[in-house]
Scaffold this motif. Structure first.
Motif, short mmCIF file in Angstrom:
data_model
loop_
_atom_site.label_atom_id
_atom_site.label_comp_id
_atom_site.label_asym_id
_atom_site.label_seq_id
_atom_site.Cartn_x
_atom_site.Cartn_y
_atom_site.Cartn_z
N CYS A 1 0.72 -1.06 0.14
CA CYS A 1 -0.04 -0.05 -0.05
C CYS A 1 0.90 1.07 0.13
N MET A 2 0.43 2.22 -0.95
CA MET A 2 1.35 3.48 -1.01
C MET A 2 0.15 4.64 -0.44
N VAL A 3 0.96 5.43 0.60
CA VAL A 3 0.28 6.53 0.99
C VAL A 3 1.20 7.77 0.95
N VAL B 1 -4.46 -5.16 5.62
CA VAL B 1 -4.56 -5.95 4.47
C VAL B 1 -2.85 -5.96 3.62
N ALA B 2 -2.30 -4.78 3.88
CA ALA B 2 -0.90 -4.58 3.41
C ALA B 2 0.32 -5.51 3.95
N ASP B 3 1.07 -5.91 3.20
CA ASP B 3 2.31 -6.48 3.78
C ASP B 3 3.48 -5.44 3.84
N THR B 4 3.51 -4.77 3.13
CA THR B 4 4.40 -3.41 3.42
C THR B 4 3.44 -2.09 3.04
N LEU B 5 3.72 -0.93 3.76
CA LEU B 5 3.27 0.22 3.70
C LEU B 5 4.44 1.02 3.24
N VAL B 6 4.03 1.78 2.05
CA VAL B 6 5.16 2.97 1.78
C VAL B 6 4.55 4.28 1.93
N PHE B 7 5.25 5.14 2.54
CA PHE B 7 4.95 6.34 2.69
C PHE B 7 5.78 7.34 1.63
N MET B 8 5.14 7.92 0.58
CA MET B 8 5.77 8.63 -0.28
C MET B 8 5.68 10.17 -0.09
N ASP B 9 6.44 11.08 -0.40
CA ASP B 9 6.41 12.62 -0.27
C ASP B 9 7.50 13.08 -1.16
N GLU B 10 6.91 14.06 -1.99
CA GLU B 10 7.76 14.64 -2.92
C GLU B 10 8.64 13.85 -3.86
#
Lengths: 255, 350
Positions: free
Chosen positions: A36-38, A217-226
């Motif tokens: 999941c990408m947030v 649900v996510a196995d991995t969570l990615v936090f993106m910015d800029e």
């Protein structure tokens, strides 16, 4: 399961003119994994997703799906841009679900689902329709096969869109904010379908603002910015114990 | 558009009895005297009287030659000329649609060469009068009496006589078609641009090729936008064919009726005869356009609402629907006045 990652991004970058949307994204998604990408809007999440199936061209770095370079062919130490046909062939293994559903309004639900299998995979109408009914049942819409999209609620439309993507038997599913355009009471039905899909072992990349879904649900969570990956890890860890200030600031606003 | 408004126009003398009868059915319905429109009736009566006077006068005026109208309306020469006009229209429009589609795609392509060619074409053919163009095509066979193939300034490999532009019918089709293509390309382009980008994107994401995306996703949706103005163009073309006299081709409807009247010295009855044939064709085209439009509005909700009524016939029934009652979904309120959805203005440009 092979050792080849489903998606491997190494320092992927993308510019729109002078605007650097992605500045070196590196991440890996293994088969069966749900990522999941947030992140705040404009952080490049959607652009990265669109790069994976070559709706956008990657400008720098290496991006490969199932061991194959996306959009390019390597010959010696030179890269050649793929022909449109070859790029289309690569997309067969990648399903995509859009924020605004993008169902074809002139076709019924079943026709929406059977179009690509019939035209791209040359399946017979009977076979494609049987498969479409099976998929509609899976997303809980077996009685809506003959309905045109305008006759369906947002949640129903999005579930048809998921069935449409699944009809191509993808190895990887991309979700671009699949619930952001939905009325709050319709979000659950779409997330339920996605949960079922995750449980069945589908490899998924989900750009979302639904933190509850990501946590569950996510196995991995990615936090993106800029345009960069600020933080990545198991969702519980990222959500409850963010390491980076920017992650903390973002999560304090959305949680 | 408001169905009720359309019906009111067709039925100015609505009886209040309809309102009370319907009102009795539901307890809460408002019983009121409908707003009167006395001036509508006055104007209608005045205009009808004026029309009656004109018709009575015209019936007696010898210049109209009604006997000649009756004599020539089904004359073999006239009906054959009507066929020529019809086929001119069909060939020219088919050519115009094909070339127009090509031009539209060229203008939307990322290739700057194709873009410029399409722009130049439209600039020339839309920027000069069709009459002038037809005169030009008429003398092309004089400018280019032969076609030569080969390398310039060397002995030609082959020389063939220009047989295309000596055939005046083909010349007329080319002249009309090339002119119309410029207009069609703008119509097609507007239609293609009207389709949401997400549609092509979703189709691409489903691994469909550019051609498949165009054919199965974009063009069918663009049709909804393209069809109504194209219908207008067909109607316009049917009338523009009368300009082939500039080539000069004189076997079309207008040319033949002029030819006959030049011999009989009865111009007015033959103009009336030609006009009646043109009207017949345009009326048939209008009906055809109505059904094609309905076919291509699938999935827009409008058609489904009509289907929901379970009476497909109502849409084309000319009987004015009672509109005073509460409009139940799928009730008779769905009925349209014939011709109303066409929105034609019979706009011509010839």
């Amino acid at each position: 399961m092979t050792g080849v990652p489903m998606v491997l991004a190494e320092k992927v970058s993308k510019n729109f003119g002078s605007n650097r949307v992605l500045r070196g994204i590196s991440l890996q998604v293994d088969p069966g994994e749900v990522l999941c990408m947030v992140g705040p809007s404009g952080s490049g999440k959607s652009t990265f997703l669109r790069c994976i199936n070559h709706l956008e061209r990657v400008d720098g770095g290496r991006l490969s799906v199932n061991g194959q370079l996306v959009g390019y062919r390597q010959k010696g130490d030179k890269l050649y841009e793929l022909k449109l046909k070859e790029a289309a062939f690569q997309r067969q293994d990648i399903g995509m679900v859009f924020q605004r559903f993008n169902l074809f309004p002139h076709l019924t639900a079943v026709e929406n689902i059977t179009l690509a299998p019939m035209r791209v995979k040359k399946q017979s109408r009977t076979a494609a329709t049987a498969r479409a009914m099976e998929l509609l049942e899976r997303v809980g819409l077996e009685d809506k096969g003959d309905a045109y999209p305008t006759r369906l609620s947002g949640g129903q439309q999005q579930r048809v869109a998921i069935a449409r993507a699944l009809a191509m038997d993808p190895k990887l599913m991309l979700f671009d904010e699949p619930t952001s355009a939905l009325d709050p009471e319709l979000v659950g039905e779409v997330l339920d379908v996605m949960k079922g899909l995750a449980k069945s072992g589908m490899t998924m990349i989900v750009v979302t603002h639904e933190m509850g879904f990501a946590r569950e649900v996510a196995d991995t969570l990615v936090f993106m910015d800029e345009g960069v990956v600020v933080e990545a890890g198991p969702p519980r860890q990222v959500l409850s114990d963010p390491q980076h200030d920017r992650t903390k600031a973002f999560l304090s606003k959305v949680l | 558009m408001s169905e009720r408004g359309a019906d009111r126009v067709t039925d100015p003398a609505k009886k209040p009895a309809t309102a009370t009868a319907t009102a009795a059915d539901s307890a809460d319905a408002i019983v009121a005297i409908p707003l009167r429109h006395p001036w509508r009736n006055v104007i209608a009566v005045v205009l009808l009287l004026g029309l009656a006077v004109f018709l009575l006068d015209a019936a007696q005026r010898p210049d109209y030659g009604w006997a000649d109208v009756g004599k020539y309306i089904f004359d073999r020469r006239i009906s054959q000329a009507a066929w020529v006009t019809l086929w001119l229209t069909i060939y020219a429009m088919v050519g115009a649609i094909v070339i127009g589609l090509l031009l539209a795609i060229m203008r939307l392509s990322p290739n700057p060469v194709l873009k410029s060619i399409a722009w130049l074409y439209i600039w020339i053919f839309r920027g000069t009068p069709v009459y002038v163009q037809l005169v030009f095509w008429g003398i092309v066979s004089l400018i280019y009496p032969v076609f030569t193939f080969g390398i310039p300034f060397t002995t030609p490999w082959a020389t063939i006589p220009n047989g295309i532009f000596t055939n005046l019918f083909i010349t007329a089709v080319i002249g009309l078609g090339l002119n119309e293509a410029a207009y069609m390309s703008e119509i097609v382009r507007a239609g293609l641009l009207s389709v949401d980008e997400g549609q092509a994107e979703a189709s691409t994401a489903l691994a469909m090729s550019w051609g498949q995306t165009m054919r199965y996703v974009v063009v069918p949706q663009a049709m909804k936008i393209i069809i109504p103005p194209t219908g207008n163009e067909v109607i316009s073309m049917l009338k523009t064919t009368s300009l082939v006299a500039a080539i000069p081709l004189s076997v079309d409807l207008y040319g033949v009726s002029r030819g006959i009247s030049a011999v009989t010295f009865t111009p007015v009855p033959l103009l009336i005869v030609a006009s009646l044939w043109y009207l017949l064709f345009t009326s048939v085209l209008m009906v055809g356009q109505h059904f094609i439009e309905k076919r291509f509005s699938r999935g827009t909700g409008r058609l489904k609402a009509e289907k929901g009524a379970g009476t497909p016939g109502t849409t084309s029934t000319p009987t004015p629907a009672p509109t005073s009652g509460p409009a139940a979904p799928g009730g008779p309120g769905v009925a349209r006045t014939p011709g109303a959805p066409l929105g034609n203005d019979f706009g011509g440009k010839g």
